[in-house]
Design a protein around this motif. Structure first.
Motif, PDB file in Angstrom:
ATOM      1  N   VAL A  43       0.300  32.063  43.590  1.00  0.00           N
ATOM      2  CA  VAL A  43      -0.644  30.998  43.912  1.00  0.00           C
ATOM      3  C   VAL A  43      -0.070  29.665  43.428  1.00  0.00           C
ATOM      4  O   VAL A  43       0.340  29.560  42.273  1.00  0.00           O
ATOM      5  N   PRO A  44       0.016  28.659  44.311  1.00  0.00           N
ATOM      6  CA  PRO A  44       0.582  27.380  43.868  1.00  0.00           C
ATOM      7  C   PRO A  44      -0.131  26.879  42.621  1.00  0.00           C
ATOM      8  O   PRO A  44      -1.353  26.872  42.558  1.00  0.00           O
ATOM      9  N   SER A  45       0.663  26.473  41.657  1.00  0.00           N
ATOM     10  CA  SER A  45       0.065  26.109  40.380  1.00  0.00           C
ATOM     11  C   SER A  45      -0.865  24.911  40.507  1.00  0.00           C
ATOM     12  O   SER A  45      -1.786  24.747  39.730  1.00  0.00           O
ATOM     13  N   ARG A  46      -0.617  24.045  41.527  1.00  0.00           N
ATOM     14  CA  ARG A  46      -1.485  22.872  41.698  1.00  0.00           C
ATOM     15  C   ARG A  46      -2.941  23.291  41.870  1.00  0.00           C
ATOM     16  O   ARG A  46      -3.858  22.675  41.380  1.00  0.00           O
ATOM     17  N   ARG A  47      -3.120  24.391  42.607  1.00  0.00           N
ATOM     18  CA  ARG A  47      -4.487  24.846  42.875  1.00  0.00           C
ATOM     19  C   ARG A  47      -5.166  25.357  41.614  1.00  0.00           C
ATOM     20  O   ARG A  47      -6.367  25.511  41.566  1.00  0.00           O
ATOM     21  N   LEU A  48      -4.353  25.663  40.623  1.00  0.00           N
ATOM     22  CA  LEU A  48      -4.931  26.244  39.414  1.00  0.00           C
ATOM     23  C   LEU A  48      -5.097  25.222  38.311  1.00  0.00           C
ATOM     24  O   LEU A  48      -5.508  25.532  37.227  1.00  0.00           O
ATOM     25  N   ARG A  49      -4.743  23.991  38.598  1.00  0.00           N
ATOM     26  CA  ARG A  49      -4.741  23.001  37.522  1.00  0.00           C
ATOM     27  C   ARG A  49      -6.086  22.296  37.384  1.00  0.00           C
ATOM     28  O   ARG A  49      -6.176  21.172  36.951  1.00  0.00           O
ATOM     29  N   ARG A  50      -7.118  22.944  37.843  1.00  0.00           N
ATOM     30  CA  ARG A  50      -8.440  22.373  37.662  1.00  0.00           C
ATOM     31  C   ARG A  50      -8.970  22.852  36.311  1.00  0.00           C
ATOM     32  O   ARG A  50      -9.114  24.042  36.051  1.00  0.00           O
ATOM     33  N   VAL A  51      -9.228  21.946  35.466  1.00  0.00           N
ATOM     34  CA  VAL A  51      -9.669  22.304  34.120  1.00  0.00           C
ATOM     35  C   VAL A  51     -10.997  21.618  33.850  1.00  0.00           C
ATOM     36  O   VAL A  51     -11.229  20.497  34.293  1.00  0.00           O
ATOM     37  N   SER A  52     -11.837  22.295  33.136  1.00  0.00           N
ATOM     38  CA  SER A  52     -13.124  21.677  32.831  1.00  0.00           C
ATOM     39  C   SER A  52     -12.892  20.452  31.946  1.00  0.00           C
ATOM     40  O   SER A  52     -11.947  20.402  31.161  1.00  0.00           O
TER      41      SER A  52
ATOM     42  N   VAL B 233      -9.806  61.578  37.317  1.00  0.00           N
ATOM     43  CA  VAL B 233      -9.258  60.306  36.828  1.00  0.00           C
ATOM     44  C   VAL B 233     -10.196  59.679  35.800  1.00  0.00           C
ATOM     45  O   VAL B 233     -11.376  59.460  36.063  1.00  0.00           O
ATOM     46  N   GLY B 234      -9.631  59.400  34.635  1.00  0.00           N
ATOM     47  CA  GLY B 234     -10.423  58.783  33.574  1.00  0.00           C
ATOM     48  C   GLY B 234     -10.176  57.299  33.439  1.00  0.00           C
ATOM     49  O   GLY B 234     -11.038  56.553  32.985  1.00  0.00           O
ATOM     50  N   ALA B 235      -8.966  56.865  33.800  1.00  0.00           N
ATOM     51  CA  ALA B 235      -8.645  55.444  33.684  1.00  0.00           C
ATOM     52  C   ALA B 235      -7.628  55.065  34.750  1.00  0.00           C
ATOM     53  O   ALA B 235      -6.862  55.909  35.234  1.00  0.00           O
ATOM     54  N   VAL B 236      -7.640  53.799  35.104  1.00  0.00           N
ATOM     55  CA  VAL B 236      -6.700  53.301  36.108  1.00  0.00           C
ATOM     56  C   VAL B 236      -6.088  52.007  35.595  1.00  0.00           C
ATOM     57  O   VAL B 236      -6.722  51.256  34.858  1.00  0.00           O
ATOM     58  N   MET B 237      -4.844  51.804  35.966  1.00  0.00           N
ATOM     59  CA  MET B 237      -4.134  50.593  35.551  1.00  0.00           C
ATOM     60  C   MET B 237      -3.464  49.964  36.759  1.00  0.00           C
ATOM     61  O   MET B 237      -2.832  50.660  37.552  1.00  0.00           O
ATOM     62  N   GLY B 238      -3.641  48.659  36.926  1.00  0.00           N
ATOM     63  CA  GLY B 238      -2.959  47.946  38.001  1.00  0.00           C
ATOM     64  C   GLY B 238      -1.712  47.265  37.470  1.00  0.00           C
ATOM     65  O   GLY B 238      -1.359  47.410  36.307  1.00  0.00           O
ATOM     66  N   ARG B 239      -1.079  46.508  38.344  1.00  0.00           N
ATOM     67  CA  ARG B 239       0.174  45.855  37.950  1.00  0.00           C
ATOM     68  C   ARG B 239      -0.080  44.396  37.567  1.00  0.00           C
ATOM     69  O   ARG B 239      -0.812  43.697  38.255  1.00  0.00           O
ATOM     70  N   VAL B 240       0.559  43.969  36.512  1.00  0.00           N
ATOM     71  CA  VAL B 240       0.447  42.590  36.059  1.00  0.00           C
ATOM     72  C   VAL B 240       1.690  41.817  36.500  1.00  0.00           C
ATOM     73  O   VAL B 240       2.812  42.267  36.273  1.00  0.00           O
ATOM     74  N   VAL B 241       1.466  40.696  37.172  1.00  0.00           N
ATOM     75  CA  VAL B 241       2.574  39.886  37.667  1.00  0.00           C
ATOM     76  C   VAL B 241       2.468  38.483  37.057  1.00  0.00           C
ATOM     77  O   VAL B 241       1.425  37.849  37.165  1.00  0.00           O
ATOM     78  N   PRO B 242       3.531  38.009  36.418  1.00  0.00           N
ATOM     79  CA  PRO B 242       3.464  36.673  35.814  1.00  0.00           C
ATOM     80  C   PRO B 242       3.240  35.579  36.848  1.00  0.00           C
ATOM     81  O   PRO B 242       3.813  35.607  37.944  1.00  0.00           O
ATOM     82  N   LEU B 243       2.423  34.641  36.489  1.00  0.00           N
ATOM     83  CA  LEU B 243       2.093  33.519  37.365  1.00  0.00           C
ATOM     84  C   LEU B 243       2.996  32.324  37.078  1.00  0.00           C
ATOM     85  O   LEU B 243       3.451  31.646  37.986  1.00  0.00           O
ATOM     86  N   ASN B 244       3.274  32.091  35.806  1.00  0.00           N
ATOM     87  CA  ASN B 244       4.020  30.901  35.393  1.00  0.00           C
ATOM     88  C   ASN B 244       5.504  31.225  35.191  1.00  0.00           C
ATOM     89  O   ASN B 244       6.087  30.894  34.164  1.00  0.00           O
TER      90      ASN B 244
END
Lengths: 435, 301
Positions: free
Chosen positions: B289-298, A163-174
């Motif tokens: 992750v609840p966005s409230r917990r992430l709303r800490r900004v410098s 194995v030369g490289a590994v990739m994980g999964r990206v999940v949107p937060l917003n």
């Protein structure tokens, strides 16, 4: 003559799109019913390799604390981990934040501060990585929030010497911020949950996406390190590793949250940057891949070629539409005969649908049942992507190495309004759902 | 020596699973008190089974046969709808019939409006130019969240521009008559109705939905399209008759088969959000992750 050319052009477009349609459908069925290949997911104990986690940053004060806090909270053995935030000429508070963390955690956080040299993610990574001798280099963009076990999950595949490289999964937060973020959530799901995992299952070419993943130091050195003249250093390294015989693996279980663009102009710039970078890689490696000097399995070559062509497909699609319009006006349609009408109708009804099928299946696998209801709105996303990518792909800069690669801004939204964070984050597979 | 007591539910579930001859895989997923340990979403998948294969083969076949059987009554219904709309919309004196051979022994009598549309007049062409300019202007002016709509309008403007240029430079006759165009739309509709069972089979029946939900989507789609096609053809014919041939290209290329595909996309998106009550319902994606917990900004950010 015009009719002949338009006919040829349209059927070329139909054939190309049919190939990609079949690929979407095959990958989706494989992900749904195939045997999952996740060979490293059960590794929980071992003599863990030394890991250096690089976090490239350029004006990331809004998000970098969350990222560093999350990295410090991971369960990777403390004596085998070093976190290297790489600040490249930030003009905001990023550098002060990094120094604050370095004072607090001097053994684990070692900022690398840049004030000169070539700007850009690849150049920053190249410079910083030359200073570290860890077995594995992991990379996270500054807005990413890794979970406690993520580093072990990403390091585990490197027990396998191939194995030369590994990739994980990206999940949107917003996800819930706008229609666009909801559409991008669907696209990301299709790109990772189905596309990348199917490639992994089938032993094809999972793509290293430049973040939530990493490379083996020895492999990176063997293939010459990061190319600083590439707009898509992640795709570039994927193909160089592939052509050097290294395996790139995808870990669907290794999820990490990211922010996706919340506004259309940001999204358009992002996807155009991906397109230009991807096309550079296409022009650089297509010939070598087809010649196949390493005698890679044919399936990897075919998949590699199709993956390289992903950002050319919108051009082909538009060409197909222009040809169809030409044929319509010249009245050629009736001459095709019932079978041709049937074939085109079949493609329009069944073929065009494959991308929606892939995205819906991925969201269903994700348990995001109700989010699938925005599926019809993906037409708008496809339309924007098609024209934006076609514009980027038809530009000259899309096919030439860059003399000056710089940080391309991707806005951050955490903490209120979008602000000037940046990175060169580029998650290639996410663009797959567009095709 | 202390012994650990087993929660009562586990014994019952274990016994039940064993009695039913369950495999080790079933037992492996057996949780505390008989509950089921849901796999992580990255691991979840479906299992091919004879029942699924049966669904994939039999259900589309049933739908296809139903469409074939109902084609004649459907054509009569289309004729009735079109006849009812013909008078109020001034779409000719009668509905004629065109017989289309779909296969060597399968023909269908498609109803056709007997109307025609003329070559665009100077006034209509001028109106078309204004319409194109308005579309392009609005498309270019839209900002923010409306950017995709702007792209759509500009794409439509480009398509209409092609029609404007064609009708300005070329001379009559146009390659298509309105009657042939209208019948072509309905013939395409029949073809789509025949393909729809395979489309639903390939994209929806593969999932673990119960039989009645699978049949529901199939019936919804076929029912919706069966009503849509004559109405769609009527709207197209009416518009082209009143606006001239100038409207035909855009209607054909954008509001023809493409629109029909998106009818299915919309229904499919809805159906895929239904509960299956089976494997794929086992995973529920919780908000991150609840966005409230992430709303800490410098302070200086």
């Amino acid at each position: 003559m015009i009719v002949l050319l338009a006919t040829i052009g349209m059927w070329v477009a139909v054939v190309v799109l049919t190939v990609y349609t079949a690929r979407h459908y095959f990958f989706t069925l494989n992900r749904l019913f195939g045997k999952h290949r996740q060979p490293y997911v059960d590794i929980v104990a071992g003599e863990w390799p030394t890991v250096a986690v690089f976090v490239p940053a350029h004006n990331e004060s809004a998000v970098i604390r969350d990222s560093l806090d999350a990295l410090l909270a991971t369960d990777y053995p403390r004596d085998r981990l070093v976190i290297v935030p790489v600040d490249d000429r930030s003009s905001d508070n990023t550098r002060a934040i990094l120094m604050e963390y370095a004072t607090r955690e001097p053994l684990r956080i070692r900022p690398h501060l840049r004030d000169g040299g070539q700007p850009g993610k690849a150049a920053a990574l190249r410079e910083a990585m030359e200073l570290y001798q860890a077995d594995v280099f992991l990379v996270f963009d500054a807005d990413y929030i890794p979970g406690p076990r993520l580093l072990r999950q990403l390091a585990a595949p490197f027990f396998d010497p191939e194995v030369g490289a590994v990739m994980g999964r990206v999940v949107p937060l917003n996800v819930g911020s706008s229609l666009l973020t909801r559409l991008l959530d669907l696209e990301r799901a299709g790109g990772y949950q189905v596309d990348q995992q199917a490639r992994m299952n089938l032993g094809l070419v999972p793509q290293y996406g430049g973040t939530v993943g990493g490379v083996r130091r020895s492999a990176l050195r063997q293939v010459g390190g990061w190319r600083v003249d590439s707009l898509a250093e992640d795709t570039d390294i994927t193909y160089r590793l592939l052509l050097a015989g290294w395996e790139v693996v995808y870990q669907n279980r290794s999820e990490c949250y990211e922010e996706v663009p919340e506004t259309w102009p940001v999204r358009i710039r992002q996807i155009q940057r991906w397109a230009r970078g991807h096309n550079q890689v296409l022009s650089t490696y297509l010939g070598r891949l087809i010649r196949n000097p390493m005698r890679l399995p044919q399936r990897q070559v075919i998949d590699g070629v199709l993956l390289l062509g992903v950002f050319v497909v919108p051009l082909v699609l538009i060409m197909g539409w222009v040809c169809a319009i030409t044929l319509f006006f010249t009245g050629s349609r009736p001459q095709w005969g019932p079978m041709a009408v049937l074939a085109v109708s079949a493609f329009n009804t069944v073929g065009n649908f494959a991308a929606f099928f892939q995205v819906a299946a991925a969201s269903r696998l994700d348990g995001s049942r109700e989010r699938i209801r925005v599926l019809p709105f993906m037409l708008l996303g496809f339309l924007v992507s098609t024209f934006a990518v076609a514009r980027a792909s038809s530009s000259r800069s899309s096919w030439m190495k860059q003399k000056d690669v710089s940080w391309d801004k991707t806005e951050r939204y955490r903490g209120g309004n979008g602000n000037g964070g940046s990175n060169g984050e580029r998650n290639g597979p996410t663009a797959e759902a567009k095709v | 020596m202390a012994t650990r007591s087993t929660p009562p539910g586990v014994d019952a579930a274990f016994t039940d699973a064993t009695r039913r001859g369950s495999t080790g895989d079933t037992l492996r997923k057996l949780g505390v008190q008989g509950g089921r340990i849901a796999p992580h979403r990255s691991m979840i998948g479906l299992r091919a089974s004879p029942a699924l294969l049966l669904d994939l083969l039999v259900l589309p076949s049933i739908m296809l046969v139903s469409v074939f059987v109902l084609l004649d009554p459907l054509m009569r219904a289309w004729r009735w709808i079109m006849d009812a709309l013909r008078g109020p919309l001034d779409l000719g004196d009668a509905i004629s019939t065109t017989v289309i051979t779909l296969a060597p022994s399968i023909a269908v009598a498609v109803p056709v409006y007997q109307v025609d549309a003329g070559w665009p007049t100077t006034a209509q062409l001028a109106g078309g130019w204004i319409f194109t300019a308005v579309l392009a202007s609005i498309g270019a002016a839209l900002r923010g969240g409306f950017i995709p709509v702007g792209y759509l309008l500009r794409a439509l403007a480009m398509m209409q521009l092609a029609a404007q240029v064609w009708f300005t430079l070329a001379g009559p006759p146009f390659p298509y008559s309105l009657a042939v165009y209208g019948s072509g739309l309905l013939v395409t509709g029949v073809v789509i109705l025949l393909l729809a069972p395979f489309l639903v089979g390939a994209t929806f029946f593969v999932f673990d939905f119960p039989l009645h939900k699978k049949l529901s989507l199939g019936a919804l789609l076929l029912g919706h399209l069966a009503v849509l096609f004559p109405l769609q053809a009527t709207v197209h014919v009416w518009l082209i008759k009143n606006v001239s041939m100038l409207a035909m290209p855009m209607l054909f290329l954008v509001f023809g088969v493409l629109l029909d595909v998106f009818v299915y996309v919309a229904l499919y998106g809805w159906a895929m959000s239904w509960r299956s009550g089976r494997e794929l319902d086992a995973v529920v994606r919780r908000p991150p992750v609840p966005s409230r917990r992430l709303r800490r900004v410098s302070p200086n950010a």
